[in-house]
Design an enzyme around this catalytic site. Sequence first.
Site, PDB file in Angstrom:
ATOM      1  N   ASP A 113       0.515   3.349   4.422  1.00  0.00           N
ATOM      2  CA  ASP A 113      -0.565   3.948   3.719  1.00  0.00           C
ATOM      3  C   ASP A 113      -1.643   4.518   4.575  1.00  0.00           C
ATOM      4  O   ASP A 113      -2.040   5.810   4.770  1.00  0.00           O
ATOM      5  CB  ASP A 113      -1.143   3.235   2.682  1.00  0.00           C
ATOM      6  CG  ASP A 113      -1.699   2.023   3.166  1.00  0.00           C
ATOM      7  OD1 ASP A 113      -1.200   1.405   4.122  1.00  0.00           O
ATOM      8  OD2 ASP A 113      -2.379   1.238   2.014  1.00  0.00           O
TER       9      ASP A 113
ATOM     10  N   ASP B  45      -5.528  -0.201  -2.199  1.00  0.00           N
ATOM     11  CA  ASP B  45      -6.331  -1.072  -3.065  1.00  0.00           C
ATOM     12  C   ASP B  45      -7.583  -1.367  -2.377  1.00  0.00           C
ATOM     13  O   ASP B  45      -7.728  -1.361  -1.210  1.00  0.00           O
ATOM     14  CB  ASP B  45      -5.463  -2.505  -3.385  1.00  0.00           C
ATOM     15  CG  ASP B  45      -5.673  -3.285  -2.080  1.00  0.00           C
ATOM     16  OD1 ASP B  45      -5.160  -2.814  -1.026  1.00  0.00           O
ATOM     17  OD2 ASP B  45      -6.166  -4.468  -2.252  1.00  0.00           O
TER      18      ASP B  45
ATOM     19  N   GLY C 123       0.716  -0.982   0.043  1.00  0.00           N
ATOM     20  CA  GLY C 123      -0.021   0.004   0.120  1.00  0.00           C
ATOM     21  C   GLY C 123       0.768   1.214  -0.137  1.00  0.00           C
ATOM     22  O   GLY C 123       0.352   2.342  -0.280  1.00  0.00           O
TER      23      GLY C 123
ATOM     24  N   ASP D 250      -5.196   1.657  10.375  1.00  0.00           N
ATOM     25  CA  ASP D 250      -6.382   1.360  10.678  1.00  0.00           C
ATOM     26  C   ASP D 250      -6.788   0.769  11.979  1.00  0.00           C
ATOM     27  O   ASP D 250      -6.890   1.571  13.165  1.00  0.00           O
ATOM     28  CB  ASP D 250      -6.950   0.367   9.525  1.00  0.00           C
ATOM     29  CG  ASP D 250      -8.530   0.183   9.504  1.00  0.00           C
ATOM     30  OD1 ASP D 250      -9.349   1.207   9.550  1.00  0.00           O
ATOM     31  OD2 ASP D 250      -8.726  -1.067   8.966  1.00  0.00           O
ATOM     32  N   THR D 251      -6.983  -0.546  12.127  1.00  0.00           N
ATOM     33  CA  THR D 251      -7.019  -1.005  13.323  1.00  0.00           C
ATOM     34  C   THR D 251      -5.595  -0.913  14.250  1.00  0.00           C
ATOM     35  O   THR D 251      -5.602  -0.779  15.615  1.00  0.00           O
ATOM     36  CB  THR D 251      -7.260  -2.502  13.416  1.00  0.00           C
ATOM     37  OG1 THR D 251      -5.971  -3.158  12.902  1.00  0.00           O
ATOM     38  CG2 THR D 251      -8.390  -3.204  12.561  1.00  0.00           C
ATOM     39  N   GLY D 252      -4.562  -0.525  13.557  1.00  0.00           N
ATOM     40  CA  GLY D 252      -3.222  -0.388  14.009  1.00  0.00           C
ATOM     41  C   GLY D 252      -2.329  -1.553  14.129  1.00  0.00           C
ATOM     42  O   GLY D 252      -1.421  -1.566  14.444  1.00  0.00           O
TER      43      GLY D 252
ATOM     44  N   LYS E  41      -7.045   6.552  10.424  1.00  0.00           N
ATOM     45  CA  LYS E  41      -8.612   6.203  10.832  1.00  0.00           C
ATOM     46  C   LYS E  41      -8.541   5.723  12.318  1.00  0.00           C
ATOM     47  O   LYS E  41      -8.684   4.858  12.693  1.00  0.00           O
ATOM     48  CB  LYS E  41      -9.093   5.030  10.065  1.00  0.00           C
ATOM     49  CG  LYS E  41      -9.203   5.312   8.507  1.00  0.00           C
ATOM     50  CD  LYS E  41     -10.200   4.148   8.014  1.00  0.00           C
ATOM     51  CE  LYS E  41      -9.617   3.261   6.929  1.00  0.00           C
ATOM     52  NZ  LYS E  41     -10.430   2.252   6.432  1.00  0.00           N
TER      53      LYS E  41
ATOM     54  N   ARG F  43      -5.003   0.829  -7.070  1.00  0.00           N
ATOM     55  CA  ARG F  43      -3.505   1.246  -6.860  1.00  0.00           C
ATOM     56  C   ARG F  43      -3.093   2.243  -7.747  1.00  0.00           C
ATOM     57  O   ARG F  43      -2.524   3.037  -7.133  1.00  0.00           O
ATOM     58  CB  ARG F  43      -2.559   0.251  -6.591  1.00  0.00           C
ATOM     59  CG  ARG F  43      -3.068  -0.851  -5.479  1.00  0.00           C
ATOM     60  CD  ARG F  43      -1.793  -1.626  -5.323  1.00  0.00           C
ATOM     61  NE  ARG F  43      -1.953  -3.036  -4.717  1.00  0.00           N
ATOM     62  CZ  ARG F  43      -2.166  -3.167  -3.280  1.00  0.00           C
ATOM     63  NH1 ARG F  43      -1.999  -2.238  -2.369  1.00  0.00           N
ATOM     64  NH2 ARG F  43      -2.336  -4.336  -2.530  1.00  0.00           N
TER      65      ARG F  43
HETATM   66  P1  IMP Z   1      -4.238  -2.123   9.991  1.00  0.00           P
HETATM   67  O1  IMP Z   1      -3.296  -3.260  10.391  1.00  0.00           O
HETATM   68  O2  IMP Z   1      -5.660  -2.718  10.384  1.00  0.00           O
HETATM   69  O3  IMP Z   1      -3.944  -0.877  10.841  1.00  0.00           O
HETATM   70  O4  IMP Z   1      -4.547  -1.982   8.452  1.00  0.00           O
HETATM   71  C1  IMP Z   1      -3.550  -1.446   7.843  1.00  0.00           C
HETATM   72  C2  IMP Z   1      -3.732  -1.922   6.416  1.00  0.00           C
HETATM   73  O5  IMP Z   1      -4.823  -2.280   5.996  1.00  0.00           O
HETATM   74  C3  IMP Z   1      -3.278  -0.801   5.626  1.00  0.00           C
HETATM   75  O6  IMP Z   1      -1.943  -0.516   5.587  1.00  0.00           O
HETATM   76  C4  IMP Z   1      -3.944  -0.998   4.208  1.00  0.00           C
HETATM   77  O7  IMP Z   1      -3.268  -1.760   3.568  1.00  0.00           O
HETATM   78  C5  IMP Z   1      -5.361  -1.878   4.629  1.00  0.00           C
HETATM   79  N1  IMP Z   1      -6.350  -0.689   4.922  1.00  0.00           N
HETATM   80  C6  IMP Z   1      -6.843  -0.554   6.145  1.00  0.00           C
HETATM   81  N2  IMP Z   1      -7.916   0.502   5.580  1.00  0.00           N
HETATM   82  C7  IMP Z   1      -8.105   0.344   4.252  1.00  0.00           C
HETATM   83  C8  IMP Z   1      -9.036   0.927   3.593  1.00  0.00           C
HETATM   84  O8  IMP Z   1      -9.962   1.971   3.731  1.00  0.00           O
HETATM   85  N3  IMP Z   1      -8.550   0.706   2.091  1.00  0.00           N
HETATM   86  C9  IMP Z   1      -8.033   0.095   1.701  1.00  0.00           C
HETATM   87  N4  IMP Z   1      -7.042  -0.625   2.428  1.00  0.00           N
HETATM   88  C10 IMP Z   1      -7.241  -0.406   3.937  1.00  0.00           C
HETATM   89 MG    MG Z   2      -3.932  -3.111   1.434  1.00  0.00          MG
END
Ligand code: IMP
Ligand code: MG
Length: 180
Positions: free
Chosen positions: A106, A165, A47, A109-111, A137, A171
């Site tokens: 990129d 994506d 990403g 989200d959840t971290g 987020k 992308r």
């Molecule tokens: P996390 O591990 O939940 O923080 O998510 C991180 C990864 O999930 C990011 O680097 C993205 O690749 C993917 N992701 C999270 N939210 C989105 C979104 O809204 N669109 C696309 N990919 C996302």
């Molecule tokens: Mg992704």
Amino acid sequence: MDAQGASVSEVRVLFGEAEIARRVDELARSIAAAIQGDFVIVGLLKGSFVFVADLARALHRVGAAPRIEFLRLSSYGLAKQSGGEVHLIGDIPTDIAGQQVLLVDDIVDTGRSIAYAQALLRQREAARLWSCALVDKPSRREVEVTADFVGFTVPDVFIAGYGIDYAERYRDLPYIGVVE
Ligand code: IMP
Ligand code: MG
């Protein structure tokens, strides 16, 4: 919208090309002011590839000269929701012990992804570690983690474009938009 060229009907423009470019320049100035001396960017694939490319050149314009590496973490697959577990599927071939590292992703989200990468780089004895996310987020956070540098903060929407994506599509879009 200020995106040039065609936009895709199912991706509603949120941040256009000019706005992203301005924000990336601002981030580069903040990063260059905060990090003294040599550092290595560690981007999280896939990403962050577009963001890292633009950020590296913006850093060059403000006098920084980072080296660039990537880690590849397991992804969402084809879903909009994370599976919850993060795995390392592509490693840095060099030793980063003793180096200053700027982790770049990129989206936070959840971290989970950034927390996983931070733990890995600490375990590998990075001398100092900063994190930069193009998009945050915060309302989606499940793991307590913050990025030192954040481009844009968004609510709980699913976005794509500029390297990000949806099921491996979009992308290539030069802007970031909400997937409808
Ligand atoms: P996390 O591990 O939940 O923080 O998510 C991180 C990864 O999930 C990011 O680097 C993205 O690749 C993917 N992701 C999270 N939210 C989105 C979104 O809204 N669109 C696309 N990919 C996302
Ligand atoms: Mg992704």
